[in-house]
Scaffold this motif. Structure first.
Motif, PDB file in Angstrom:
ATOM      1  N   LEU A  12      56.743  31.979  61.615  1.00 32.53           N
ATOM      2  CA  LEU A  12      56.187  32.271  60.284  1.00 32.53           C
ATOM      3  C   LEU A  12      56.535  33.680  59.806  1.00 32.53           C
ATOM      4  O   LEU A  12      56.081  34.100  58.746  1.00 32.53           O
ATOM      5  CB  LEU A  12      54.666  32.075  60.295  1.00 32.53           C
ATOM      6  N   ASN A  13      57.325  34.391  60.614  1.00 35.75           N
ATOM      7  CA  ASN A  13      57.757  35.747  60.275  1.00 35.75           C
ATOM      8  C   ASN A  13      56.564  36.664  59.973  1.00 35.75           C
ATOM      9  O   ASN A  13      56.564  37.393  58.975  1.00 35.75           O
ATOM     10  CB  ASN A  13      58.723  35.699  59.084  1.00 35.75           C
ATOM     11  N   HIS A  16      53.897  41.742  60.844  1.00 31.40           N
ATOM     12  CA  HIS A  16      52.844  42.757  60.883  1.00 31.40           C
ATOM     13  C   HIS A  16      51.813  42.456  61.970  1.00 31.40           C
ATOM     14  O   HIS A  16      50.888  43.239  62.186  1.00 31.40           O
ATOM     15  CB  HIS A  16      52.173  42.860  59.514  1.00 31.40           C
ATOM     16  N   ILE A  38      52.972  25.583  53.238  1.00 34.11           N
ATOM     17  CA  ILE A  38      54.350  25.679  53.758  1.00 34.11           C
ATOM     18  C   ILE A  38      54.305  26.089  55.234  1.00 34.11           C
ATOM     19  O   ILE A  38      55.068  25.585  56.062  1.00 34.11           O
ATOM     20  CB  ILE A  38      55.188  26.674  52.935  1.00 34.11           C
ATOM     21  N   LEU A  41      53.756  23.127  57.388  1.00 34.55           N
ATOM     22  CA  LEU A  41      55.006  22.398  57.656  1.00 34.55           C
ATOM     23  C   LEU A  41      55.823  23.099  58.742  1.00 34.55           C
ATOM     24  O   LEU A  41      56.398  22.460  59.620  1.00 34.55           O
ATOM     25  CB  LEU A  41      55.844  22.279  56.376  1.00 34.55           C
ATOM     26  N   GLU A  42      55.856  24.433  58.677  1.00 35.73           N
ATOM     27  CA  GLU A  42      56.594  25.202  59.686  1.00 35.73           C
ATOM     28  C   GLU A  42      55.982  24.986  61.075  1.00 35.73           C
ATOM     29  O   GLU A  42      56.710  24.904  62.075  1.00 35.73           O
ATOM     30  CB  GLU A  42      56.589  26.704  59.343  1.00 35.73           C
ATOM     31  N   VAL A  45      57.049  21.669  62.439  1.00 35.44           N
ATOM     32  CA  VAL A  45      58.429  21.767  62.935  1.00 35.44           C
ATOM     33  C   VAL A  45      58.466  22.513  64.271  1.00 35.44           C
ATOM     34  O   VAL A  45      59.205  22.135  65.189  1.00 35.44           O
ATOM     35  CB  VAL A  45      59.320  22.479  61.873  1.00 35.44           C
ATOM     36  N   GLN A  49      60.285  21.209  67.508  1.00 29.21           N
ATOM     37  CA  GLN A  49      61.478  21.888  68.045  1.00 29.21           C
ATOM     38  C   GLN A  49      61.232  22.532  69.406  1.00 29.21           C
ATOM     39  O   GLN A  49      62.065  22.465  70.299  1.00 29.21           O
ATOM     40  CB  GLN A  49      61.945  22.977  67.069  1.00 29.21           C
TER      41      GLN A  49
ATOM     42  N   GLN B  48      52.661  39.580  52.406  1.00 28.78           N
ATOM     43  CA  GLN B  48      52.447  38.130  52.511  1.00 28.78           C
ATOM     44  C   GLN B  48      53.573  37.348  51.808  1.00 28.78           C
ATOM     45  O   GLN B  48      53.991  36.297  52.280  1.00 28.78           O
ATOM     46  CB  GLN B  48      51.078  37.778  51.890  1.00 28.78           C
ATOM     47  N   LEU B  50      56.562  38.800  51.127  1.00 34.20           N
ATOM     48  CA  LEU B  50      57.810  39.319  51.694  1.00 34.20           C
ATOM     49  C   LEU B  50      58.282  38.514  52.896  1.00 34.20           C
ATOM     50  O   LEU B  50      59.480  38.323  53.104  1.00 34.20           O
ATOM     51  CB  LEU B  50      57.565  40.773  52.108  1.00 34.20           C
ATOM     52  N   ARG B  51      57.327  38.019  53.696  1.00 40.00           N
ATOM     53  CA  ARG B  51      57.700  37.420  54.984  1.00 40.00           C
ATOM     54  C   ARG B  51      58.541  36.151  54.827  1.00 40.00           C
ATOM     55  O   ARG B  51      59.243  35.777  55.756  1.00 40.00           O
ATOM     56  CB  ARG B  51      56.448  37.149  55.825  1.00 40.00           C
ATOM     57  N   ARG B  52      58.466  35.495  53.683  1.00 39.38           N
ATOM     58  CA  ARG B  52      59.272  34.279  53.502  1.00 39.38           C
ATOM     59  C   ARG B  52      60.587  34.532  52.783  1.00 39.38           C
ATOM     60  O   ARG B  52      61.389  33.638  52.610  1.00 39.38           O
ATOM     61  CB  ARG B  52      58.479  33.254  52.685  1.00 39.38           C
ATOM     62  N   ASN B 107      63.238  23.061  59.228  1.00 41.24           N
ATOM     63  CA  ASN B 107      62.307  24.076  58.705  1.00 41.24           C
ATOM     64  C   ASN B 107      62.283  24.033  57.184  1.00 41.24           C
ATOM     65  O   ASN B 107      63.334  24.042  56.549  1.00 41.24           O
ATOM     66  CB  ASN B 107      62.742  25.466  59.147  1.00 41.24           C
ATOM     67  N   PRO B 108      61.097  24.012  56.589  1.00 37.38           N
ATOM     68  CA  PRO B 108      61.024  23.907  55.129  1.00 37.38           C
ATOM     69  C   PRO B 108      61.441  25.178  54.385  1.00 37.38           C
ATOM     70  O   PRO B 108      62.037  25.100  53.310  1.00 37.38           O
ATOM     71  CB  PRO B 108      59.552  23.589  54.865  1.00 37.38           C
ATOM     72  N   THR B 109      61.157  26.360  54.971  1.00 36.47           N
ATOM     73  CA  THR B 109      61.370  27.596  54.206  1.00 36.47           C
ATOM     74  C   THR B 109      62.840  27.812  53.811  1.00 36.47           C
ATOM     75  O   THR B 109      63.120  28.016  52.627  1.00 36.47           O
ATOM     76  CB  THR B 109      60.805  28.821  54.961  1.00 36.47           C
ATOM     77  N   PRO B 110      63.806  27.743  54.741  1.00 43.86           N
ATOM     78  CA  PRO B 110      65.205  27.927  54.304  1.00 43.86           C
ATOM     79  C   PRO B 110      65.637  26.866  53.296  1.00 43.86           C
ATOM     80  O   PRO B 110      66.440  27.150  52.403  1.00 43.86           O
ATOM     81  CB  PRO B 110      66.015  27.789  55.600  1.00 43.86           C
ATOM     82  N   ILE B 112      63.663  25.286  51.023  1.00 43.56           N
ATOM     83  CA  ILE B 112      63.053  25.609  49.726  1.00 43.56           C
ATOM     84  C   ILE B 112      63.814  26.755  49.065  1.00 43.56           C
ATOM     85  O   ILE B 112      64.049  26.766  47.865  1.00 43.56           O
ATOM     86  CB  ILE B 112      61.566  25.990  49.903  1.00 43.56           C
TER      87      ILE B 112
END
Lengths: 81, 357
Positions: A12-13, A16, A38, A41-42, A45, A49, B48, B50-52, B107-110, B112
């Motif tokens: 989830l990056n 921090h 979102i 969903l991650e 996955v 994975q 919040q 920025l991370r995506r 993975n959904p983020t890349p 989207i």
């Protein structure tokens, strides 16, 4: 559970945060870590994975992703299936 | 057709934000991939959100916010973006995972964020700007077409203030693909002496430059854009006729009134020879400048050139690394000639704040 926390931070990056910043029973969504749909969903996955674990019933999601402990328990129970 | 530049945000391989002296000193590279000097994004974007964001989105959104801050504007009426490759890192990541995981568990983020219009939409979301939002993905004409849309929108009065920009990122994969086509020099001793060696190939670059444009001139105005035009893959005679027609008919001023021509020389010997010949023929009395050794070659390098031209008009000073030929005279009218691998050619004409002198 420490490994799972590292995986969640990476997926989830959440740069921090450190693994120790996430409580075992801390809610992951809304008032806890503040994750959103979102991120859900991650996390699905991530289970597939990294742990080869699928969620059979989407309605179980809120229970499974309540906290790191409930996620770990689900992985433990379903890993071999 | 006029658009007044009110604010600029420019993230490039040079220190083009938060500087004391523009391009002084210039950053020198000894490689053929020039990566942008990135700011601390957390100073501009909520962690919040920025991370995506991938790197190109962070560069685009932050340069847009820099431009708005520079223009002292909270929200534009429209957002127009030009990008040649869009969010190519996210696209690569998404496609790689399709094969890595056998089309399962993606993975959904890349996914989207892999669409080209993500940058413009992220800016709109951040600003809560519900106005016209357009992204042009027209190869090396992307920024020019975004600019053209902005100029026409201002002319039609469909917007009072427009945020328009060009964004492209350099990734390992995109660099590797271009390298296979022999687009880049194998060895670069110094980007600051790129034009000294007679060699084939150029250096790759990236960047994000946004501009706040308005149809009204006031004390906030930095420069005035009058015209933009593009030409694809012409023969040399057609190219020269097009440049001649642009100056004579479109902007309608004598050639000798152009004070500075920013030439998109890239270091590629063959193309640069043609560019030098053109400049010598049409603009013998003008100052000549170069910029691609500073920003690298990329699809929207003309946006870097536009920011550079504006800075020169404002300061009436051509930074040392830009000078190709200096003529001592005031700089009022600037022509940007931006060829991309000598296939895509574009012209942008801008002047100091007020009407053409």
């Amino acid at each position: 559970m420490a490994d799972l926390k590292v995986q969640i931070i990476e997926a989830l990056n959440l740069k921090h945060l450190k693994p120790e910043d996430i409580g075992d029973d801390q809610p992951l969504f809304v008032e806890g870590l503040g994750l959103d749909s979102i991120d859900a969903l991650e996390l699905i996955v991530l289970l597939q994975q990294k742990h080869n674990t699928k969620i059979a019933n989407a309605q179980d999601g809120p229970t499974i992703f309540k906290s790191v402990r409930t996620m770990a328990q689900y992985i433990q129970d379903h890993k071999s299936s | 057709m006029k658009a007044y530049i009110k604010g600029i945000g420019n993230i490039s391989p040079q220190q083009t934000w938060g500087y004391n002296n523009f391009l002084d000193p210039p950053l020198e590279y000894h490689r053929n991939d020039l990566m942008a000097v990135e700011p601390d994004y957390s100073q501009w974007i909520n962690p919040q959100q920025l991370r995506r964001m991938s790197r190109v989105i962070k560069m685009g959104v932050t340069s847009a916010l820099m431009a708005l801050k520079d223009a002292e504007l909270e929200k534009p009426d429209a957002i127009i973006t030009g990008t040649g490759y869009g969010c190519v890192q996210d696209t690569t990541s998404f496609l790689t995972k399709i094969t890595d995981f056998n089309e399962q568990a993606l993975n959904p983020t890349p996914f989207i964020q892999s669409t080209h219009n993500t940058i413009g939409s992220q800016i709109a979301l951040l600003l809560q700007c519900h106005g016209y939002n357009q992204t042009y993905v027209h190869g090396a004409f992307s920024f020019e077409h975004a600019l053209l849309d902005a100029l026409m929108s201002l002319q039609e009065n469909s917007a009072q203030s427009i945020l328009v920009g060009g964004v492209d990122e350099l990734t390992q994969i995109s660099h590797a693909i271009h390298t296979r086509f022999d687009k880049y020099r194998r060895e670069v001793k110094s980007t600051l002496t790129l034009f000294d060696a007679a060699e084939a190939g150029t250096v790759a670059g990236e960047g994000a430059a946004y501009f706040v444009l308005s149809g009204k001139d006031d004390t906030q105005t930095k420069a005035c854009i009058h015209a933009v035009d593009t030409l694809f893959q012409p023969v040399q005679e057609t190219l020269l006729a097009w440049i001649e027609s642009f100056v004579r008919d479109r902007i309608n001023i004598p050639f000798e009134d152009i004070d500075l021509v920013l030439l998109g020389k890239s270091g590629d010997e063959k193309a640069d020879k043609q560019i030098d010949l053109m400049a010598k023929t049409y603009f013998p009395g003008a100052s000549l400048g170069v910029y691609k050794h500073l920003c690298g070659e990329h699809s929207v390098s003309s946006s870097f050139a536009l920011a550079l031209a504006t800075e020169i008009l404002l300061s009436q000073h051509i930074p040392e690394p830009v000078i190709h030929k200096a003529v001592s005279r005031p700089i009022r009218n600037v022509l940007i000639y931006n060829p991309y691998f000598y296939q895509h050619h574009s012209l942008i004409f801008l002047t100091e704040c007020h009407d053409i002198k």
